[in-house]
Design an enzyme around this catalytic site. Structure first.
Site: not given
Length: 327
Positions: A56, A187, A33, A109
Site C-alpha cells: 500500500r 512481537d 522485515i 511470525k
C-alpha cells in the site's frame, strides 16, 4: 489469468527437478522485515521467482506492485505462492484470500492475531491441498538445533530468558506494534518463545505474567513471565522494549551437568561460558528453502505453540500502567 488452483501436476514435476522453473511468488506487505530479510533471501534462492508485490506504500523497483491481492489476481500475472509480511492483525484475511485463490502461503511470525485464526487457515489449506507454512525465523538460528540435541540428553533445572531491545531502533515508527493486536513487546518476545518450544524436550506452560502498558497504547511495552517446563523446572523470562544500547537476546538453561547459553538470538552457543558455536545469520534463507521443500512435497508446517503461550500470558497477566510512550 492468475493461478487459481494448486500447482498443476506438470508444474510440480518441474519443481521436483533440479534447475526447474522457479516457484512464482508474490510478497505481500513490503515493510522493514520484508526489505531487511525477505527480499535478500528471495534474491539468493533460485527456487523462487519474485513476480509481484502487494504494497500500500508504493511500488517496488523491477517488480509489478499492486494495492491488494484482488488486483494482483485480476492482473493476469501467474502466481503460485505468497509470502505474507504484513502486521499480524490483518494477516488472517489476506491468507484466507490467498488460499481461496489456490495459492500456497508462507506466514511471517506471528502467523496471525489469534490461535483460532491459525487453525482455521490450516483447515482451509488442507481442504484445498495447499501448503501453509507458519514460520518462526529464530528457530533457524545456527545454535538452536545443536542446543536442542545437547539438552535432550540432560535434566533441565531452570531456564532464564532475557530479551531486551529498543523499539525505536528495531521498530521505528511502527505504531501498529503497540496497537491492539500488535502484541507489543511480545512481537520480539515470541522469538524467544519459539526457540524455547523447539529446544526444550517437555511442554511449556504459562503460569503468571506481569504486563506493563504505556498509558497511551493498547499493547505491553515490557513483561515478566513465569512458565513451567515438565514437572519441575521453572522458566523465567524478561521482555523489554525500552532497553537502550546493545540488544540482549539470551536464553540460559541450567542443567544437572552444565549450563547452556544461547546468545544473540540463538546465533551463538556457549557451554559453561565456553564458545561452542557461532555462525552468520541464515534464518530467512533456511525458511525459504523449507517453503520450497514443503510445496514440492505437498506438505504444510503449522505450529501455533509460541502464539498460544503469548495468548496465555495476556489471559493470566497482571496489568500495570506506565508513563506514555512516544516514538
Amino acid at each position: 489469468m492468475a493461478n487459481a488452483s494448486a500447482l498443476s501436476p506438470a508444474r510440480l514435476d518441474e519443481v521436483h527437478k533440479v534447475g526447474s522453473a522457479a516457484i512464482r511468488l508474490a510478497l505481500v506487505g513490503v515493510g522493514k522485515i520484508a526489505r531487511d530479510q525477505h527480499l535478500p533471501a528471495l534474491a539468493r534462492n533460485p527456487a523462487f521467482e519474485l513476480v509481484a508485490a502487494v504494497n500500500r506504500d508504493g511500488p517496488l523497483t523491477h517488480v509489478s506492485t499492486f494495492s491488494d491481492i484482488a488486483a494482483m489476481l485480476a492482473s493476469g500475472i501467474e502466481v503460485d505462492a505468497v509470502s505474507l509480511c504484513t502486521p499480524p492483525a490483518c494477516r488472517y484475511e489476506l491468507a484466507r484470500e490467498a488460499i481461496e485463490a489456490g495459492l500456497h502461503v508462507m506466514l511471517e511470525k506471528p502467523p496471525a492475531a489469534s490461535v483460532a485464526e491459525v487453525h482455521d487457515l490450516e483447515q482451509r489449506a488442507q481442504q484445498r491441498g495447499l501448503t501453509l507454512f507458519t514460520t518462526w525465523h529464530s528457530r533457524e538460528a545456527a545454535g538452536v538445533e545443536p542446543a536442542r540435541e545437547w539438552l535432550s540428553e540432560r535434566t533441565i533445572e531452570s531456564v532464564r530468558v532475557t530479551w531486551k531491545e529498543d523499539i525505536r531502533v528495531w521498530h521505528p515508527g511502527q505504531h501498529w506494534i503497540l496497537q491492539a493486536g500488535g502484541m507489543g513487546v511480545f512481537d520480539p518476545g515470541i522469538n524467544a518463545l519459539s526457540i524455547l518450544t523447539r529446544i526444550l524436550p517437555d511442554k511449556l506452560t504459562m503460569r503468571s505474567a506481569t504486563l506493563e502498558y504505556p498509558s497511551n497504547w493498547e499493547s505491553p511495552i515490557a513483561a515478566e513471565v513465569a512458565m513451567s517446563h515438565g514437572s519441575a523446572a521453572r522458566v523465567q523470562a524478561s521482555f523489554d522494549f525500552l532497553y537502550s544500547g546493545t540488544p540482549c537476546w539470551d536464553i540460559e538453561v541450567l542443567t544437572d551437568e552444565q549450563t547452556l547459553l544461547l546468545a544473540e538470538g540463538g546465533s551463538r552457543l556457549y557451554i559453561d561460558e565456553m564458545p561452542h558455536l557461532a555462525a552468520a545469520d541464515q534464518e530467512y534463507a533456511r525458511l525459504y528453502q523449507r517453503f520450497a521443500e514443503l510445496i514440492a512435497a505437498g506438505n504444510s508446517d503449522v505450529d501455533s505453540t509460541p502464539l498460544q503461550l503469548v495468548a496465555d500470558a495476556f489471559k493470566l497477566g497482571h496489568r500495570q500502567q506506565s508513563a506514555a510512550f512516544h516514538f
